[in-house]
Every structure is written in structure tokens, then in C-alpha cells.
Design an enzyme around this catalytic site. Structure first.
Site, PDB file in Angstrom:
ATOM      1  CE  LYS A   1       2.375  -5.812   3.767  1.00 18.29           C
ATOM      2  NZ  LYS A   1       1.847  -4.825   4.728  1.00 18.29           N
TER       3      LYS A   1
ATOM      4  CD  GLU B   1      -0.163  -1.565   8.003  1.00 17.66           C
ATOM      5  OE1 GLU B   1      -0.501  -0.874   8.997  1.00 17.66           O
ATOM      6  OE2 GLU B   1       0.343  -1.087   6.979  1.00 17.66           O
TER       7      GLU B   1
ATOM      8  CG  ASP C   1      -0.405   0.005   2.519  1.00  6.60           C
ATOM      9  OD1 ASP C   1       0.829  -0.149   2.636  1.00  6.60           O
ATOM     10  OD2 ASP C   1      -1.174   0.173   3.504  1.00  6.60           O
ATOM     11  CB  SER C   2       4.585   1.707  -0.002  1.00  7.64           C
ATOM     12  OG  SER C   2       4.817   0.516  -0.729  1.00  7.64           O
TER      13      SER C   2
ATOM     14  CG  ASP D   1       0.050  -3.947   2.082  1.00 11.04           C
ATOM     15  OD1 ASP D   1      -0.430  -4.554   3.047  1.00 11.04           O
ATOM     16  OD2 ASP D   1       0.926  -3.055   2.178  1.00 11.04           O
TER      17      ASP D   1
ATOM     18  CD  GLU E   1       7.071  -0.908   8.290  1.00  6.44           C
ATOM     19  OE1 GLU E   1       6.110  -1.530   7.805  1.00  6.44           O
ATOM     20  OE2 GLU E   1       7.413   0.237   7.930  1.00  6.44           O
TER      21      GLU E   1
HETATM   22  O1  KIV Z   1       3.335  -1.181   1.639  1.00  5.68           O
HETATM   23  C1  KIV Z   1       4.492  -1.581   1.804  1.00  5.68           C
HETATM   24  O2  KIV Z   1       5.395  -1.223   1.047  1.00  5.68           O
HETATM   25  C2  KIV Z   1       4.751  -2.464   2.926  1.00  5.68           C
HETATM   26  C3  KIV Z   1       6.157  -2.931   3.144  1.00  5.68           C
HETATM   27  C4  KIV Z   1       6.956  -1.841   3.701  1.00  5.68           C
HETATM   28  C5  KIV Z   1       6.207  -4.135   3.996  1.00  5.68           C
HETATM   29  O3  KIV Z   1       3.871  -2.793   3.650  1.00  5.68           O
END
Ligand code: KIV
Length: 262
Positions: A117, A119, A48-49, A87, A186
Site C-alpha cells: 500500500k 499513500e 505503518d501505524s 504499508d 481516509e
Molecule cells: O497504517 C495504517 O494503519 C493505515 C490505515 C489507517 C489505513 O494506513
């Protein structure tokens, strides 16, 4: 040409048992997915980055399911044989389990991803269990949770005190028991990353959590020097593509202006 054998969720557990490290990188489009797969990275994460590195948001919170799915489909088209993890965006799984299950289902059905994924630790373990029971592989993510920056007050290292390290170990044990096939760790001290990696049976994929995690994940744009707004301490630079990019496009613009471009 990727020379690895096909990665599945089973590969993660086998690698941990064999003591072989796992590499993971974020990707957001077909071209970078194809290049990273050809470079033999074990797993691709549509992180989600994406919200910050590609879409220009200030943090990851505004990203929607539809925006993220659009990019995940491109990643799958670029790397049809790669192990792709999606994510789950902020508020696509927190409000209620039925919505979470429907959204995670869309990831496998519409984007053809291999896993999701999400969190959180102990608080999301019941949801992880439900997703896994319904056939959706889950990569957990504990430690610094970027989707919680409004309550945590920013991007802060976790697991620094013995109490906090013990809380993170408890989170790791809960997501392991819930059926996650691996967990991201993380931003925690190396000793905490090592301690958790030794105490659980699923692989730990570290980002800023020391060299003793079972694998590492990096944000592609940080690794290549393409995201210049902000560089997290844990980012490893392997190239300065931002600089090369500006030079190349600047040379082109100059050649057009001066009539050198034929
Ligand atoms: O969204 C992302 O890039 C992440 C990684 C930093 C693990 O969750």
C-alpha cells in the site's frame, strides 16, 4: 479456524461487483495476525501505524523499511494463508522509482506479503503503474495522508468542499487507471466516500469515510482499546483490552507482593 475462501486481488473486484463488503484490519505480529485471520477478517494490513501503536513513535514518519519488514515477516508466519498487505514506510518509495521498486520487491520476496500500500493520488499514479507492471499488486490510499502531516499541519478531514471532493475523485480515477486493485479512502465526509465509491470500478476501503465504502479498515489497537495515547474520531471500539490488561497484570503483581501467588 478461518472459513472464508482464499482471498486474492481478484476477490476485491468480485466483491465490489457482487456488492459484498470487504473487512480489513491492521496487524503487527504473529499472534494478532493468527487471531484476526481465524476471526474471518478478509485482509490483514501491516500498517505503518505500527510506528505509533507498537514502536512508540509520535507519528508514522520515523518507521524504516527494516523495522516494518521485521513485523511483516511475523504477520506472515502467524497467518500463512491470509491476504497480507504491507504499508510502504515514509521515504521508502517517494525519492525515486528504482528505490521504490526495489523496496516493494523486498516486501514480496522477504516477507511473503501479497501486496503493498502506498499513500497518494495523482502524484503516485505513475509509480503505481510501474509497480503493477512489474508484478507487484498495489492498494492505493487517498484522502487524509498521515505521511503528509508536516505539510498538511495535522490529521485533518479532506473532501469537505465540492472542489476538494472533485480533486479526490480525480485522485481515485488516476490510481484506478494506474492499476491499483483497491484504494483506501481516509477521513472524508460520508457523501464524498459514497460518491467516489459509486464512480470508480475498484473497491474503496474506508476509514472514517462513511458506511457506503465497499469495505472498511480499522487499526487493531484502536478497535481493541489498546492504544490509549490518542483515539481518532473514526476509531470504533469493540473492547477495552487496555483496561483488562492493566487489571490482569496489576492482580498478578499484587498477588506476588502479598504472597498469594503460589
Ligand atoms: O497504517 C495504517 O494503519 C493505515 C490505515 C489507517 C489505513 O494506513
Amino acid at each position: 479456524m478461518n472459513t472464508n475462501s482464499k482471498v486474492t486481488v481478484g476477490t476485491f473486484r468480485k466483491r465490489k461487483i457482487a456488492g459484498e463488503k470487504i473487512s480489513m484490519i491492521t496487524v503487527y505480529d504473529a499472534t494478532s495476525a493468527s487471531l484476526c485471520h481465524q476471526a474471518n477478517v478478509d485482509a490483514l494490513l501491516v500498517g505503518d501505524s505500527l510506528a505509533m501503536t507498537v514502536l512508540g513513535y509520535k507519528n508514522t514518519l520515523p518507521l524504516t523499511m527494516d523495522e516494518a519488514l521485521h513485523h511483516a515477516k511475523a504477520v506472515r508466519r502467524g497467518a500463512p494463508d491470509a491476504f497480507v498487505i504491507f504499508d510502504m514506510p515514509f521515504m521508502s518509495y517517494q525519492a525515486d522509482d528504482s528505490e521504490a521498486l526495489r523496496n516493494a520487491g523486498r516486501v514480496l520476496k522477504e516477507a511473503g506479503a501479497d501486496a503493498v500500500k502506498l499513500e497518494g493520488g495523482a502524484e503516485v499514479a505513475p509509480l503505481i503503474e510501474k509497480l503493477v507492471r512489474n508484478g507487484i499488486p498495489v492498494l492505493a490510499h487517498i484522502g487524509l495522508l498521515p505521511q503528509h502531516i508536516m505539510t498538511s499541519g495535522g490529521y485533518r478531514q479532506t473532501g469537505k468542499t465540492p472542489e476538494d471532493a472533485a480533486r479526490l475523485l480525480e485522485d481515485a480515477r488516476k490510481v484506478e487507471a494506474a492499476g491499483a486493485f483497491a484504494t483506501v479512502l481516509e477521513c472524508m465526509p460520508s457523501e464524498t466516500g459514497k460518491m467516489i465509491s459509486e464512480k470508480i470500478s475498484i473497491p474503496t476501503i474506508g476509514i472514517g469515510s462513511g458506511p457506503d465504502c465497499d469495505g472498511q479498515v480499522q487499526v487493531l489497537n484502536d478497535l481493541l482499546g489498546l492504544y490509549e495515547e490518542f483515539t481518532p474520531k473514526h476509531a470504533r471500539r469493540y473492547a477495552e483490552l487496555g483496561k483488562l490488561f492493566r487489571e490482569a497484570v496489576g492482580n498478578y503483581a499484587n498477588d506476588v507482593k502479598t504472597g498469594k501467588f503460589k
